[in-house]
Motif scaffolding. Structure first.
Motif, PDB file in Angstrom:
ATOM      1  N   LEU A 222       0.806  -1.224   0.000  1.00  0.00           N
ATOM      2  CA  LEU A 222       0.000   0.000   0.000  1.00  0.00           C
ATOM      3  C   LEU A 222       0.835   1.269   0.000  1.00  0.00           C
ATOM      4  O   LEU A 222       0.283   2.373   0.051  1.00  0.00           O
ATOM      5  CB  LEU A 222      -0.930   0.013   1.225  1.00  0.00           C
ATOM      6  N   LEU A 223       2.165   1.134  -0.068  1.00  0.00           N
ATOM      7  CA  LEU A 223       3.022   2.320  -0.004  1.00  0.00           C
ATOM      8  C   LEU A 223       4.278   2.117  -0.836  1.00  0.00           C
ATOM      9  O   LEU A 223       4.927   1.073  -0.751  1.00  0.00           O
ATOM     10  CB  LEU A 223       3.426   2.613   1.453  1.00  0.00           C
ATOM     11  N   LEU A 224       4.614   3.127  -1.631  1.00  0.00           N
ATOM     12  CA  LEU A 224       5.929   3.210  -2.256  1.00  0.00           C
ATOM     13  C   LEU A 224       6.836   3.931  -1.268  1.00  0.00           C
ATOM     14  O   LEU A 224       6.618   5.099  -0.948  1.00  0.00           O
ATOM     15  CB  LEU A 224       5.848   3.989  -3.572  1.00  0.00           C
ATOM     16  N   TYR A 225       7.836   3.214  -0.768  1.00  0.00           N
ATOM     17  CA  TYR A 225       8.675   3.669   0.341  1.00  0.00           C
ATOM     18  C   TYR A 225      10.046   4.026  -0.214  1.00  0.00           C
ATOM     19  O   TYR A 225      10.817   3.162  -0.608  1.00  0.00           O
ATOM     20  CB  TYR A 225       8.747   2.541   1.366  1.00  0.00           C
ATOM     21  N   ARG A 226      10.359   5.307  -0.235  1.00  0.00           N
ATOM     22  CA  ARG A 226      11.575   5.769  -0.905  1.00  0.00           C
ATOM     23  C   ARG A 226      12.801   5.705  -0.003  1.00  0.00           C
ATOM     24  O   ARG A 226      12.739   5.992   1.197  1.00  0.00           O
ATOM     25  CB  ARG A 226      11.388   7.198  -1.405  1.00  0.00           C
ATOM     26  N   TYR A 227      13.910   5.361  -0.634  1.00  0.00           N
ATOM     27  CA  TYR A 227      15.213   5.377   0.022  1.00  0.00           C
ATOM     28  C   TYR A 227      16.074   6.423  -0.676  1.00  0.00           C
ATOM     29  O   TYR A 227      16.254   6.380  -1.899  1.00  0.00           O
ATOM     30  CB  TYR A 227      15.876   4.008  -0.076  1.00  0.00           C
ATOM     31  N   HIS A 228      16.603   7.366   0.104  1.00  0.00           N
ATOM     32  CA  HIS A 228      17.479   8.390  -0.468  1.00  0.00           C
ATOM     33  C   HIS A 228      18.353   8.960   0.650  1.00  0.00           C
ATOM     34  O   HIS A 228      18.035   8.836   1.839  1.00  0.00           O
ATOM     35  CB  HIS A 228      16.662   9.505  -1.138  1.00  0.00           C
ATOM     36  N   LEU A 234      18.190   8.616   8.619  1.00  0.00           N
ATOM     37  CA  LEU A 234      19.623   8.355   8.503  1.00  0.00           C
ATOM     38  C   LEU A 234      20.437   9.177   9.495  1.00  0.00           C
ATOM     39  O   LEU A 234      21.625   8.920   9.682  1.00  0.00           O
ATOM     40  CB  LEU A 234      20.095   8.627   7.071  1.00  0.00           C
ATOM     41  N   SER A 235      19.797  10.172  10.123  1.00  0.00           N
ATOM     42  CA  SER A 235      20.512  10.993  11.110  1.00  0.00           C
ATOM     43  C   SER A 235      20.564  10.331  12.480  1.00  0.00           C
ATOM     44  O   SER A 235      21.246  10.822  13.383  1.00  0.00           O
ATOM     45  CB  SER A 235      19.838  12.368  11.234  1.00  0.00           C
ATOM     46  N   VAL A 236      19.842   9.226  12.664  1.00  0.00           N
ATOM     47  CA  VAL A 236      19.816   8.543  13.960  1.00  0.00           C
ATOM     48  C   VAL A 236      21.004   7.582  14.042  1.00  0.00           C
ATOM     49  O   VAL A 236      21.150   6.688  13.205  1.00  0.00           O
ATOM     50  CB  VAL A 236      18.496   7.778  14.160  1.00  0.00           C
ATOM     51  N   LEU A 237      21.836   7.753  15.045  1.00  0.00           N
ATOM     52  CA  LEU A 237      23.032   6.930  15.187  1.00  0.00           C
ATOM     53  C   LEU A 237      22.676   5.514  15.628  1.00  0.00           C
ATOM     54  O   LEU A 237      21.740   5.306  16.408  1.00  0.00           O
ATOM     55  CB  LEU A 237      23.983   7.555  16.201  1.00  0.00           C
ATOM     56  N   GLU A 238      23.469   4.556  15.158  1.00  0.00           N
ATOM     57  CA  GLU A 238      23.270   3.161  15.564  1.00  0.00           C
ATOM     58  C   GLU A 238      23.414   3.013  17.067  1.00  0.00           C
ATOM     59  O   GLU A 238      22.690   2.225  17.692  1.00  0.00           O
ATOM     60  CB  GLU A 238      24.280   2.264  14.830  1.00  0.00           C
ATOM     61  N   THR A 239      24.336   3.764  17.670  1.00  0.00           N
ATOM     62  CA  THR A 239      24.534   3.661  19.124  1.00  0.00           C
ATOM     63  C   THR A 239      23.303   4.143  19.891  1.00  0.00           C
ATOM     64  O   THR A 239      22.990   3.609  20.955  1.00  0.00           O
ATOM     65  CB  THR A 239      25.758   4.484  19.556  1.00  0.00           C
ATOM     66  N   THR A 240      22.603   5.139  19.345  1.00  0.00           N
ATOM     67  CA  THR A 240      21.376   5.621  19.983  1.00  0.00           C
ATOM     68  C   THR A 240      20.307   4.535  19.938  1.00  0.00           C
ATOM     69  O   THR A 240      19.640   4.258  20.957  1.00  0.00           O
ATOM     70  CB  THR A 240      20.863   6.884  19.271  1.00  0.00           C
TER      71      THR A 240
END
Length: 365
Positions: A222-228, A234-240
């Protein structure tokens, strides 16, 4: 008498509000707003847009679409601010919700595109499950981007929507697909407004589970989910993300157990052990592994510990270890996420809690 698709009459509230936060989205807004216009939902709808200090032509595009949407029976509510800096996705969503009035909330990112049946099908599900977050399957654009993550999103079995909430992938139904009742959102929310770098969707999702909420998915795309590269997530750190996941694991799963075994004596297993509170570390009776070199050493010593003597945790072959286990492994595929096993030999859903702290490639949510 009001016809389907007509604007809500005087004093009548729309049934569904589409919640659309916007920040510098001129590249995608035409397709996004066209998809709102093309919804085949027969109830009353409104579009609630909140502009978070956009510096591009986003507002010009929104104003261009406003008469088209309103002529089709979709009320358009626009808010925003022109501060030098954006306040963040959590703030923008909260403001868009506050200025809206629908009984149900359909969340939409400004870079995504809804299929025509999205609102209709998710509203049908939400009406039957008023304390649930309703998601859906997605099609990734460009095709093939985050392939394993997309497969994980789309192929989780219904029971896994609850049992896999501890994986590195985040919420088992992704935020741009969420649909829920306003009443339930008000009980759980609002979103965290900490701004850039805060995983507001993950924090809301955990709070939703704490309140006893369920998770469902409409098994249609039901959604076209864009990656860019400009995606806010993408601003969220893996450590967070890691810190929040471990805290929720300690809150939701570990209190049920007097002791447990960490499956993986390698880097990720040791990282989990070091991330636990002292009280939780005391419950770790062993690591288990299949690596003979790790097993031959016989123990893991936590050198940085404040306790004296320093903790020395046995490392066992997995056949010698006893449940429950927290599996902390690198996934071969995103669908290989593992279970925390209870001590029962026959597992039922309520006996299973997902606690795979996977070292897989971190996806863009």
């Amino acid at each position: 008498m009001q016809r389907p698709g007509d604007p809500a009459g005087p004093g009548q509230l729309p049934l569904v509000s589409v919640i659309l936060p916007v920040h510098n989205a001129e590249l995608w807004l035409d397709e996004c707003l066209e998809s709102v216009l093309q919804q085949d939902f027969q109830g009353t709808m409104e579009l609630s847009v909140f502009n978070d200090a956009s510096k591009d032509k986003s507002m010009t595009i929104i104003e261009k679409w406003r008469p088209k949407l309103e002529d089709s029976g979709i009320l358009v509510v626009i808010g925003g601010h022109e501060s030098p800096s954006p306040r963040g996705v959590g703030y923008s969503k909260n403001q868009a919700i506050a200025q809206s009035s629908g009984s149900y909330l359909c969340f939409l990112d400004s870079d995504d595109v809804m299929m025509p049946e999205r609102v209709r099908l998710q509203h049908e599900a939400a009406a039957q499950h008023p304390t649930s977050i309703i998601g859906c399957r997605v099609r990734r654009d460009p095709p093939g981007s985050t392939e394993r993550y997309t497969r994980w999103i789309n192929q989780l079995a219904p029971e896994q929507l609850l049992t896999q909430v501890f994986t590195a992938n985040g919420p088992t139904v992704i935020m741009p697909t969420w649909f829920c009742s306003r009443a339930w959102f008000s009980r759980v929310g609002p979103f965290d407004e900490g701004g850039q770098g805060v995983p507001e969707d993950l924090l809301f999702f955990y709070q939703h589970l704490r309140k006893g909420g369920r998770v469902l998915r409409v098994d249609q795309t039901l959604l076209l989910y864009r990656y860019h590269p400009h995606a806010a997530t993408l601003s969220v750190l893996e450590t967070t993300i890691w810190t929040h996941r471990v805290c929720f694991l300690e809150e939701w799963a570990l209190p049920q157990w007097a002791s447990f075994t960490i499956w993986n004596a390698g880097k990720q297993g040791r990282r989990l052990y070091r991330s636990l509170t002292a009280a939780s570390r005391c419950k770790v009776v062993a690591f288990c592994d299949v690596d003979e070199n790790k097993i031959r050493k016989g123990f893991y010593c936590y050198e940085e510990a404040q306790e004296r003597p320093k903790p020395r945790v046995p490392v066992l072959h997995f056949r010698a270890a006893r449940p429950p286990f927290v599996l902390c492994v690198k996934l071969l595929t995103a669908m290989a996420a593992a279970l925390v096993w209870s001590q029962r030999s026959t597992l039922r859903l309520q006996d299973q809690i997902m606690a795979s702290l996977a070292a897989d490639v971190q996806p863009a949510f």
